[in-house]
Write a protein that holds these residues in place. Sequence first.
Motif, PDB file in Angstrom:
ATOM      1  N   VAL A 263       0.843  -1.201   0.000  1.00 52.68           N
ATOM      2  CA  VAL A 263       0.000   0.000   0.000  1.00 52.68           C
ATOM      3  C   VAL A 263       0.877   1.249   0.000  1.00 52.68           C
ATOM      4  N   ALA A 264       0.517   2.214  -0.801  1.00 50.26           N
ATOM      5  CA  ALA A 264       1.252   3.479  -0.868  1.00 50.26           C
ATOM      6  C   ALA A 264       1.283   4.127   0.526  1.00 50.26           C
ATOM      7  N   PRO A 265       2.395   4.776   0.895  1.00 49.81           N
ATOM      8  CA  PRO A 265       3.534   5.138   0.043  1.00 49.81           C
ATOM      9  C   PRO A 265       4.619   4.074  -0.062  1.00 49.81           C
ATOM     10  N   ALA A 266       4.508   2.953   0.663  1.00 53.21           N
ATOM     11  CA  ALA A 266       5.525   1.903   0.567  1.00 53.21           C
ATOM     12  C   ALA A 266       5.543   1.266  -0.814  1.00 53.21           C
ATOM     13  N   GLY A 267       4.376   1.183  -1.445  1.00 55.98           N
ATOM     14  CA  GLY A 267       4.270   0.608  -2.780  1.00 55.98           C
ATOM     15  C   GLY A 267       3.267   1.373  -3.613  1.00 55.98           C
ATOM     16  N   ARG A 268       2.654   0.716  -4.579  1.00 63.66           N
ATOM     17  CA  ARG A 268       1.759   1.406  -5.507  1.00 63.66           C
ATOM     18  C   ARG A 268       0.314   0.936  -5.396  1.00 63.66           C
TER      19      ARG A 268
ATOM     20  N   SER B  88      -4.871 -12.817  -5.522  1.00 60.57           N
ATOM     21  CA  SER B  88      -5.363 -11.842  -6.494  1.00 60.57           C
ATOM     22  C   SER B  88      -5.510 -10.481  -5.847  1.00 60.57           C
ATOM     23  N   MET B  89      -5.015  -9.458  -6.521  1.00 63.52           N
ATOM     24  CA  MET B  89      -5.258  -8.084  -6.104  1.00 63.52           C
ATOM     25  C   MET B  89      -6.687  -7.706  -6.501  1.00 63.52           C
ATOM     26  N   GLU B  90      -7.321  -6.890  -5.666  1.00 63.07           N
ATOM     27  CA  GLU B  90      -8.695  -6.497  -5.985  1.00 63.07           C
ATOM     28  C   GLU B  90      -8.736  -5.439  -7.075  1.00 63.07           C
ATOM     29  N   GLU B  91      -7.861  -4.456  -6.995  1.00 61.25           N
ATOM     30  CA  GLU B  91      -7.884  -3.354  -7.946  1.00 61.25           C
ATOM     31  C   GLU B  91      -6.472  -3.087  -8.488  1.00 61.25           C
ATOM     32  N   PRO B  92      -6.370  -2.295  -9.558  1.00 65.05           N
ATOM     33  CA  PRO B  92      -5.067  -2.055 -10.179  1.00 65.05           C
ATOM     34  C   PRO B  92      -4.111  -1.250  -9.304  1.00 65.05           C
ATOM     35  N   LEU B  93      -2.823  -1.382  -9.604  1.00 69.42           N
ATOM     36  CA  LEU B  93      -1.796  -0.560  -8.982  1.00 69.42           C
ATOM     37  C   LEU B  93      -1.768   0.807  -9.653  1.00 69.42           C
ATOM     38  N   ALA B  94      -1.314   1.795  -8.922  1.00 67.82           N
ATOM     39  CA  ALA B  94      -1.079   3.102  -9.530  1.00 67.82           C
ATOM     40  C   ALA B  94      -0.047   2.938 -10.652  1.00 67.82           C
TER      41      ALA B  94
ATOM     42  N   GLU C  38       7.097  -2.801 -14.861  1.00 66.88           N
ATOM     43  CA  GLU C  38       6.724  -1.823 -13.839  1.00 66.88           C
ATOM     44  C   GLU C  38       5.310  -1.321 -14.014  1.00 66.88           C
ATOM     45  N   ASN C  39       4.948  -0.948 -15.222  1.00 69.85           N
ATOM     46  CA  ASN C  39       3.610  -0.414 -15.465  1.00 69.85           C
ATOM     47  C   ASN C  39       2.909  -1.241 -16.533  1.00 69.85           C
ATOM     48  N   LEU C  40       1.755  -1.778 -16.186  1.00 68.29           N
ATOM     49  CA  LEU C  40       0.948  -2.520 -17.150  1.00 68.29           C
ATOM     50  C   LEU C  40       0.006  -1.542 -17.826  1.00 68.29           C
ATOM     51  N   THR C  41       0.230  -1.325 -19.089  1.00 65.82           N
ATOM     52  CA  THR C  41      -0.587  -0.358 -19.823  1.00 65.82           C
ATOM     53  C   THR C  41      -1.189  -0.965 -21.083  1.00 65.82           C
ATOM     54  N   GLY C  42      -1.276  -2.295 -21.124  1.00 65.33           N
ATOM     55  CA  GLY C  42      -1.822  -2.946 -22.308  1.00 65.33           C
ATOM     56  C   GLY C  42      -0.825  -3.019 -23.442  1.00 65.33           C
ATOM     57  N   GLN C  43       0.463  -3.005 -23.100  1.00 66.87           N
ATOM     58  CA  GLN C  43       1.492  -2.999 -24.129  1.00 66.87           C
ATOM     59  C   GLN C  43       1.505  -4.293 -24.945  1.00 66.87           C
TER      60      GLN C  43
ATOM     61  N   ARG D  15      -3.235  -7.393 -10.845  1.00 65.33           N
ATOM     62  CA  ARG D  15      -2.137  -8.360 -10.809  1.00 65.33           C
ATOM     63  C   ARG D  15      -2.476  -9.555  -9.928  1.00 65.33           C
ATOM     64  N   PHE D  16      -2.115 -10.752 -10.416  1.00 71.80           N
ATOM     65  CA  PHE D  16      -2.205 -11.983  -9.656  1.00 71.80           C
ATOM     66  C   PHE D  16      -0.779 -12.407  -9.324  1.00 71.80           C
ATOM     67  N   GLN D  17      -0.462 -12.519  -8.036  1.00 73.51           N
ATOM     68  CA  GLN D  17       0.885 -12.872  -7.570  1.00 73.51           C
ATOM     69  C   GLN D  17       0.925 -14.352  -7.168  1.00 73.51           C
ATOM     70  N   THR D  18       2.017 -15.048  -7.520  1.00 71.97           N
ATOM     71  CA  THR D  18       2.171 -16.444  -7.120  1.00 71.97           C
ATOM     72  C   THR D  18       3.429 -16.638  -6.290  1.00 71.97           C
ATOM     73  N   TRP D  19       3.412 -17.721  -5.519  1.00 70.33           N
ATOM     74  CA  TRP D  19       4.560 -18.189  -4.739  1.00 70.33           C
ATOM     75  C   TRP D  19       4.735 -19.674  -5.036  1.00 70.33           C
TER      76      TRP D  19
END
Length: 348
Positions: free
Chosen positions: A156-161, A183-189, A268-273, A197-201
């Motif tokens: 969570v900001a300001p530690a992250g986005r 699963s993250m609920e909403e997008p990152l800044a 870093e940034n997912l913008t549909g690239q 984003r879905f994070q795995t371990w």
Amino acid sequence: MRLRTVLATLAAGLAAATTLTAAGTAQAAPAGPANPPAGHACSPAVTIDGFTDALDKTTYHGTFVGNFSALAVDRDGSLAALSDRSDLFRLDSRTLAPRGVVHLLDERGADLDSEGLVIDRDGTRLVGSETEPSVRRYSPDGRILDRLPVPSSLLVAPAGRATANATFEGLTLLPGGHTLLASMEEPLAGDAADLVRFQTWTRTAGGRFRLAAQYAYRIDAGLGVPEVQATPDGRLLVLERGFTAGVGNTVRLYLADPRHATDTRGIENLTGQPGVRPIRKTLLADIADCPSLGATAKQPQPNPLLDNIEGMTVTGRDHAGRLKVLLVSDDNQNAVQTTRFYHLRVRV
């Protein structure tokens, strides 16, 4: 947790099925017919056996029963229900009656905003909290055993986005028990407004979990991801949900396949690239299209059956091979919301 508000807008088996009735009353009887009537279809892939409001606004040994954000099947066949107020309940698999509760705390003795739940093969509880966010391992009696690493960008900001109260919501263990996914609920800044984003371990030889691949998942406009659950073949059931004041909830169930998605942990940034393949998804059902089965709502809803659906678990298969899926809504301890359990059958 809060709902995303739109200002103009579910492979462990469970032998004993949860008791669900259209009238919202728990009874000591099997949940739903062997073959749901054709009129119980929500879509070609999903049918609903029934629902129950039996636990709505009840208490157990002085603890409020509700605020449910996650479900899991325990090793003894009972049902585990996680409240976002740090309470982990054990429920009878037939009547839903509470049989125990454990209050979970973090390392400082503070409550969690507990949203995701996995019961591991050794009985330990993996619990996701969206406070930091975090994933911790607990013993069945509530002792902290371990804490998993989290990428700094997901904090969570300001530690992250990440946005406060919009981080780890869903948690599931993929078949084989080697990969954990949150699963993250909403997008990152900095990410596109429709990509979460879905994070795995990955489980190490010592039984701990190390950071692994990360994937992009494209959400519908105005919705977020409150829950994710692995299917026996390694795909995912994904709930998407939103709320519009004066209109009510939108809840959709998707089947998603992460197997050919791009690993985005280095982006870093997912913008549909170009070249970045999100997790592919297919709509299974919009829950608003299910028959209401006599349900009533305490506030406006597109279908009175709907509420703030937030928890999901796969409880087994029926004779036709359909997944038996249990959903639960989070009433937020709010007079105009309901703790409601839904019993679905899903063909994947």
